[in-house]
Design an enzyme around this catalytic site. Structure first.
Site, short mmCIF file in Angstrom:
data_model
loop_
_atom_site.label_atom_id
_atom_site.label_comp_id
_atom_site.label_asym_id
_atom_site.label_seq_id
_atom_site.Cartn_x
_atom_site.Cartn_y
_atom_site.Cartn_z
N ARG A 222 -10.78 -10.45 -5.42
CA ARG A 222 -11.79 -10.05 -6.38
C ARG A 222 -12.01 -11.17 -7.39
NH1 ARG A 222 -9.69 -7.11 -9.52
NH2 ARG A 222 -7.69 -6.86 -8.54
N TYR B 259 -15.86 -10.26 0.21
CA TYR B 259 -14.47 -9.85 0.09
C TYR B 259 -14.31 -8.39 -0.38
CZ TYR B 259 -9.93 -8.75 -1.59
OH TYR B 259 -8.77 -8.07 -1.80
N GLY C 155 -12.69 -5.88 -2.39
CA GLY C 155 -12.93 -5.22 -3.67
C GLY C 155 -14.27 -5.58 -4.30
N LYS D 295 -13.19 -0.14 -5.94
CA LYS D 295 -12.96 -0.45 -7.35
C LYS D 295 -14.24 -0.22 -8.17
CE LYS D 295 -8.64 -1.47 -7.25
NZ LYS D 295 -8.04 -1.95 -6.06
N HIS E 88 -6.03 3.54 -11.62
CA HIS E 88 -5.55 2.65 -10.56
C HIS E 88 -4.12 3.05 -10.19
CE1 HIS E 88 -4.92 -1.87 -9.27
NE2 HIS E 88 -5.26 -1.11 -8.25
N SER F 23 -2.57 -4.90 -9.32
CA SER F 23 -2.79 -5.30 -7.93
C SER F 23 -1.59 -6.08 -7.40
CB SER F 23 -4.04 -6.18 -7.86
OG SER F 23 -5.14 -5.44 -8.34
N CYS G 199 1.42 -5.16 -6.83
CA CYS G 199 2.70 -4.93 -7.53
C CYS G 199 3.44 -3.72 -6.97
CB CYS G 199 2.47 -4.78 -9.03
SG CYS G 199 2.03 -6.34 -9.81
N ASN H 193 3.52 0.19 -1.16
CA ASN H 193 4.92 0.28 -0.74
C ASN H 193 5.61 1.51 -1.30
OD1 ASN H 193 6.16 -2.20 0.81
ND2 ASN H 193 4.41 -2.90 -0.39
N ASP I 118 -3.86 3.78 -4.08
CA ASP I 118 -4.58 2.85 -4.97
C ASP I 118 -5.34 3.52 -6.11
OD1 ASP I 118 -5.11 0.03 -5.39
OD2 ASP I 118 -7.20 0.42 -4.84
N ASN J 65 -3.30 -12.85 -0.09
CA ASN J 65 -4.03 -11.60 -0.37
C ASN J 65 -4.74 -11.08 0.89
OD1 ASN J 65 -4.90 -9.51 -2.18
ND2 ASN J 65 -6.94 -10.45 -2.23
N ARG K 119 -5.37 -8.70 4.08
CA ARG K 119 -5.31 -7.23 4.00
C ARG K 119 -5.51 -6.56 5.35
NH1 ARG K 119 -4.90 -4.88 -1.49
NH2 ARG K 119 -4.80 -6.72 -2.79
N GLY L 25 12.56 1.16 -0.40
CA GLY L 25 13.07 2.52 -0.21
C GLY L 25 14.04 2.94 -1.31
P1 GTP Z 1 -3.17 -3.57 -4.37
O1 GTP Z 1 -3.59 -3.08 -3.02
O2 GTP Z 1 -3.59 -4.98 -4.63
O3 GTP Z 1 -3.62 -2.67 -5.49
O4 GTP Z 1 -1.56 -3.72 -4.36
P2 GTP Z 1 -0.34 -2.69 -4.36
O5 GTP Z 1 0.00 -2.33 -5.76
O6 GTP Z 1 -0.57 -1.57 -3.42
O7 GTP Z 1 0.89 -3.61 -3.85
P3 GTP Z 1 1.73 -3.58 -2.48
O8 GTP Z 1 2.49 -2.29 -2.30
O9 GTP Z 1 0.85 -4.00 -1.39
O10 GTP Z 1 2.83 -4.72 -2.76
C1 GTP Z 1 2.48 -6.05 -3.01
C2 GTP Z 1 3.67 -6.96 -2.88
O11 GTP Z 1 4.78 -6.49 -3.68
C3 GTP Z 1 4.20 -7.08 -1.47
O12 GTP Z 1 4.44 -8.44 -1.19
C4 GTP Z 1 5.49 -6.31 -1.49
O13 GTP Z 1 6.39 -6.83 -0.56
C5 GTP Z 1 5.98 -6.45 -2.91
N1 GTP Z 1 6.78 -5.28 -3.33
C6 GTP Z 1 6.41 -3.98 -3.23
N2 GTP Z 1 7.40 -3.15 -3.67
C7 GTP Z 1 8.42 -3.95 -4.06
C8 GTP Z 1 9.72 -3.70 -4.61
O14 GTP Z 1 10.14 -2.56 -4.84
N3 GTP Z 1 10.49 -4.79 -4.91
C9 GTP Z 1 10.05 -6.06 -4.68
N4 GTP Z 1 10.86 -7.07 -5.00
N5 GTP Z 1 8.83 -6.34 -4.14
C10 GTP Z 1 8.02 -5.30 -3.84
C1 SPV Z 2 -6.65 -4.66 -5.74
O1 SPV Z 2 -6.87 -5.87 -5.89
O2 SPV Z 2 -6.16 -3.95 -6.66
C2 SPV Z 2 -6.91 -4.01 -4.44
C3 SPV Z 2 -7.67 -4.75 -3.45
O3 SPV Z 2 -6.54 -2.86 -4.23
S1 SPV Z 2 -9.37 -4.76 -3.78
O4 SPV Z 2 -9.99 -3.64 -3.09
O5 SPV Z 2 -9.88 -6.01 -3.28
O6 SPV Z 2 -9.60 -4.62 -5.20
MN MN Z 3 -5.55 -1.95 -6.11
#
Ligand code: GTP
Ligand code: SPV
Ligand code: MN
Length: 593
Positions: free
Chosen positions: A68, A196, A198, A205, A225, A247, A249, A253, A276, A372, A374, A499
């Site tokens: 984005r 792209y 977002g 978004k 969010h 994003s 973070c 997961n 999300d 980034n 996806r 986990g």
């Molecule tokens: P957006 O889709 O951009 O909104 O991201 P998101 O918040 O859904 O993040 P996502 O779960 O895709 O995690 C992004 C990155 O953080 C990945 O590289 C994960 O491996 C890492 N990550 C997620 N959970 C953890 C955790 O508990 N510990 C650590 N060290 N890394 C984590």
């Molecule tokens: C983010 O960046 O927080 C996402 C991916 O979830 S996007 O849809 O590109 O904003």
């Molecule tokens: Mn997001």
């Protein structure tokens, strides 16, 4: 179809963009297959090895168009003040004029697709209807996964229904003419010169956060969010939690986490409701209820493997679109920290030949997948998908969690003293930048409620909205803050994360139900020593200390920084938040002496 508002708008947009033809997306499997075939024939999409990846497609965006672009994203309200210092602002007339120049004739020789879509279950009183006009098949195919799209939405709209007007054109993909414009007062979104995620999947978004947050302010609800998940305990009771992390973070997961052995053996189960976005309303029972308006996942690929997120890996095995990952020569995909051994070579996200072990001029490894990159996958394919996704009123929240990526300072978990303190905790969230944003990786920036890039109006008013809502909730959920990312002196994460995060959710739920005692600190409540289930983890006393250490001097510095941050909102900043700042400083000072 007799909705004159819709028909007139499409006519007007077509006169500007001059498409060769107009095609209505009906949501049928046949039309989807036809569009896939067409995109494969032009090279817009590549069909993956169908034995390994049934129904899966591959796409590469332009190399200057991989995340984005917040600097090119605008909120166009009549008064600049209403957009707030948290947004870039442009006057509506100027924005329409400038983007209008770029849209003029932008679809010549192309098809304009009309995508009717619903955010939230079709027909739910809480759902919102949008119509996206686009010249990209990639956008159509993604929207068919991410939203409920097709003729059934037109039936729901009827002849006089209103909708969010979403216009997108790839145009020339010129980043100097790229604009992502929101007109909340007109219920309109214009996006041009990008391809792209977002920036162009306008239901996500743009509608479900920027426009929806504005609607929520006026209609009395919240667009956030946040992921939504259910934690089922051995008695079969399910507690639902919503969590806001910036994003990349950890929302996807956490939403799909696999319980550690000691929990699954006892019968704990996780249910994914969303990864999300959450739309949150006050229910008749005085509790907050949350809905995920999407119907798919647009998740970060790198780091996804059978250790970190087996549920995601299972979700993306079929009918998935991969964007900007590495393409192998046998039509398979791969990404850094992915599954199985790295391929020896392939085509990288930027279309260049890639070999394992390649380094750049600084000697750093050249990634095969963009950080980034996806996957877009249907919600229903998630093995732990909650049936509640289809529930119009959503799920009741036991806790709200805020969190950021902070290698220092911020403890693993703490609980706010009350609603206002919780709002302060969310409003003062900061996080290190990731590859999901343009900017210097790792730089700490303020990101209130993880909504800094997504709040469609003045953030001072947004804080006021949160505080006001708190006054109306009879049974407010607890508010917590987490940080999975604290590091030790060797730059290693102290907490194993993924986990194992269930251990923290367990404590959070016990606290929300008033079942366990906690230690009061100037920051909030933290677990008692022995209050966290650390069974089977190698975390000793000093590790526990390191995870929960609160450096009072540094926190006083953080509080001062929060005051500076707040000052930009001027008279729109609720006084309650400055009071919370003062209370925090007092608690930190008296604990120090
Ligand atoms: P957006 O889709 O951009 O909104 O991201 P998101 O918040 O859904 O993040 P996502 O779960 O895709 O995690 C992004 C990155 O953080 C990945 O590289 C994960 O491996 C890492 N990550 C997620 N959970 C953890 C955790 O508990 N510990 C650590 N060290 N890394 C984590
Ligand atoms: C983010 O960046 O927080 C996402 C991916 O979830 S996007 O849809 O590109 O904003
Ligand atoms: Mn997001």
């Amino acid at each position: 179809m007799n909705n004159s508002l819709l028909l007139n708008w499409i006519k007007e947009m077509a006169q500007m963009c001059k498409p060769e033809k107009i095609v209505w997306i009906d949501g049928s499997r046949e039309q989807q297959a036809e569009l896939e075939k067409e995109a494969i024939s032009t090279g817009e999409l590549i069909q993956l090895n169908q034995e390994k990846w049934p129904g899966c497609l591959y796409h590469r965006t332009a190399v200057n168009d991989v995340a984005r672009t917040e600097n090119l994203t605008f909120i166009c309200t009549r008064n600049k003040e209403d957009a707030g210092s948290n947004n870039n602002w442009m006057a509506p007339e100027k924005a329409y004029r400038q983007a209008g120049e770029y849209f003029k004739g932008s679809m010549q020789g192309r098809t304009m697709y009309v995508i009717p879509f619903s955010m939230g279950p079709v027909g739910s009183p809480f759902s919102k209807i949008g119509i996206e006009l686009t010249d990209s098949i990639y956008v159509v195919l993604n929207m068919l996964i991410m939203t409920r799209a097709g003729s059934k939405v037109l039936n729901e709209l009827g002849d006089d229904g209103d909708f969010t007007r979403c216009l997108h054109s790839k145009a020339e993909l010129d980043d100097k003419k790229r604009l992502i414009l929101h007109f909340p007062e007109d219920n309109t979104i214009w996006s041009v010169n990008s391809g792209y995620g977002g920036n162009v999947l306008l239901g996500k978004k743009c509608l479900s956060l920027r426009i929806a947050s504005y609607l929520g302010k006026h209609e009395g609800w919240l667009a956030e969010h946040m992921l939504i998940m259910g934690v089922e305990d051995p008695t079969g009771n399910i507690d639902y939690i919503a969590a806001a992390f910036p994003s990349a973070c950890g929302k996807t997961n956490l939403a799909m986490l696999v319980p550690p052995e000691s929990y699954s053996a006892r019968g704990y189960k996780i249910w994914t409701v969303g990864d999300d976005i959450a739309w949150i309303r006050l229910g008749d029972d005085g509790r907050l209820w949350a809905v995920n308006p999407e119907s798919g996942f647009f998740g970060v690929a790198p780091g996804t493997n059978s250790q970190s997120n087996p549920n995601a890996l299972e979700t993306i095995r079929r009918n998935t679109i991969f964007t900007n990952v590495l393409l192998t020569d046998d039509g398979s995909v791969w990404w850094e920290k992915g599954e199985g051994p790295a391929p020896l070579e392939g085509t990288a996200w930027d279309g260049r030949r890639w070999k394992w072990g390649m380094t750049d001029e600084d000697g750093l490894p050249v990634p095969g997948a963009h950080p980034n990159s996806r996957f877009t996958a249907p919600f229903k394919q998630c093995p732990i998908a909650s049936p509640e996704l289809e529930s119009p009123k959503g799920v009741p929240l036991s806790a709200i969690i805020f969190g950021g990526r902070r290698s220092e300072l911020v403890p693993l978990v703490f609980e706010a003293f009350d609603w206002n303190h919780g709002v302060y905790t969310g409003a003062t969230m900061s996080s290190e930048l990731t590859a999901a944003q343009y900017g210097k990786l790792g730089k700490v920036r303020h990101d209130p409620m993880a909504m800094m890039p997504f709040c469609g109006y003045n953030m001072g008013d947004y804080f006021r909205h949160w505080l006001d809502l708190g006054k109306k909730i009879k049974n407010p959920p607890g508010i917590f803050h987490v940080n999975w990312f604290r590091k030790d002196a060797d730059d290693k994460f102290i907490w194993p994360g993924f986990g194992e995060n269930l251990r923290i959710l367990d404590w959070i739920i016990q606290r929300a139900k008033g079942r366990v005692k906690a230690v009061e600190t100037p920051l909030g409540y933290i677990p008692e020593p022995g209050g966290l289930n650390l069974e089977g983890l190698r975390i000793d006393n000093s590790g526990f200390q390191a995870l929960f250490e609160i450096d009072r001097e540094k926190w006083l510095g953080e509080a001062a920084d929060n005051r500076r941050f707040f000052s930009q909102f001027g008279s729109r900043l609720p006084k309650e938040l400055l009071d919370e700042c003062t209370f925090l400083e007092k608690r930190m000072r008296s604990a120090r002496s």
